[in-house]
Write an enzyme that holds these catalytic residues in place. Structure first.
Site, PDB file in Angstrom:
ATOM      1  CG  HIS A  89      -0.306   0.088   2.527  1.00  0.00           C
ATOM      2  ND1 HIS A  89      -0.139  -1.030   3.316  1.00  0.00           N
ATOM      3  CD2 HIS A  89       0.242   1.115   3.223  1.00  0.00           C
ATOM      4  CE1 HIS A  89       0.463  -0.689   4.433  1.00  0.00           C
ATOM      5  NE2 HIS A  89       0.722   0.608   4.407  1.00  0.00           N
ATOM      6  NE  ARG A 142       1.572  10.778   9.178  1.00  0.00           N
ATOM      7  CZ  ARG A 142       2.715  10.265   8.736  1.00  0.00           C
ATOM      8  NH1 ARG A 142       3.209  10.666   7.579  1.00  0.00           N
ATOM      9  NH2 ARG A 142       3.352   9.362   9.438  1.00  0.00           N
ATOM     10  CD  GLU A 187      -1.898   2.925   6.326  1.00  0.00           C
ATOM     11  OE1 GLU A 187      -1.712   3.532   7.394  1.00  0.00           O
ATOM     12  OE2 GLU A 187      -1.130   2.029   5.898  1.00  0.00           O
ATOM     13  CG  ASN A 193      -2.249  10.953  12.738  1.00  0.00           C
ATOM     14  OD1 ASN A 193      -2.112   9.918  13.359  1.00  0.00           O
ATOM     15  ND2 ASN A 193      -1.583  11.212  11.619  1.00  0.00           N
ATOM     16  CG  HIS A 212       2.155  11.891  -9.796  1.00  0.00           C
ATOM     17  ND1 HIS A 212       3.315  12.431 -10.295  1.00  0.00           N
ATOM     18  CD2 HIS A 212       1.915  10.775 -10.519  1.00  0.00           C
ATOM     19  CE1 HIS A 212       3.748  11.666 -11.292  1.00  0.00           C
ATOM     20  NE2 HIS A 212       2.918  10.651 -11.446  1.00  0.00           N
ATOM     21  CD  GLU A 225       0.791  10.921 -14.472  1.00  0.00           C
ATOM     22  OE1 GLU A 225       1.244  11.382 -15.534  1.00  0.00           O
ATOM     23  OE2 GLU A 225       1.456  10.174 -13.711  1.00  0.00           O
TER      24      GLU A 225
END
Length: 128
Positions: free
Chosen positions: A5, A9, A56, A60, A74, A122
């Site tokens: 993965h 964030r 993923e 937070n 990208h 992209e």
């Protein structure tokens, strides 16, 4: 070995999940809160994690902004038709930052969109 993965964030998990599912057609594969660490992980993709690389999203809970930095480039997503994909993304309120067309000094058709946190995605015609 294979890549499992890529992690980003995000500041607003619901908004980000909506972007990747509603505008880019991914599925939410799993999601889990970690109250002790004050974060949530959400995994999205076009197929099962056991067979494909997924995205993923890490939220937070106590962070309201991130700096993307100058090393990030990208994420590339293959689509059948870049022009149609851009039209669909625009019609759903998505932000296209480089309209569909040939790449500079080349013939590959591409476009760039931006997710709610400013990450560049992209779009490339998937001619495999």
């Amino acid at each position: 070995m294979r890549i499992l993965h890529t992690m980003l964030r995000v500041t607003d998990l619901e908004k980000s999940i909506s972007f990747y599912t509603d505008l880019l057609g991914m599925r939410l594969l799993r999601r889990k809160d970690y109250p002790g660490g004050k974060f949530t992980l959400a995994f999205l993709g076009y197929g099962e994690e056991s067979e494909q690389t997924v995205l993923e999203l890490t939220h937070n809970w106590d962070v309201s902004a991130y700096e993307i930095g100058n090393a990030y480039g990208h994420i590339a997503v293959g689509v059948d038709d870049v022009y149609k994909a851009c039209d669909l993304i625009k019609s759903k309120g998505g932000k296209v930052i480089r309209d569909a067309g040939p790449m500079k000094n080349g013939t590959t058709i591409l476009a760039f969109v931006e997710d709610p946190d400013g990450y560049k995605i992209e779009l490339l015609e998937d001619n495999r």
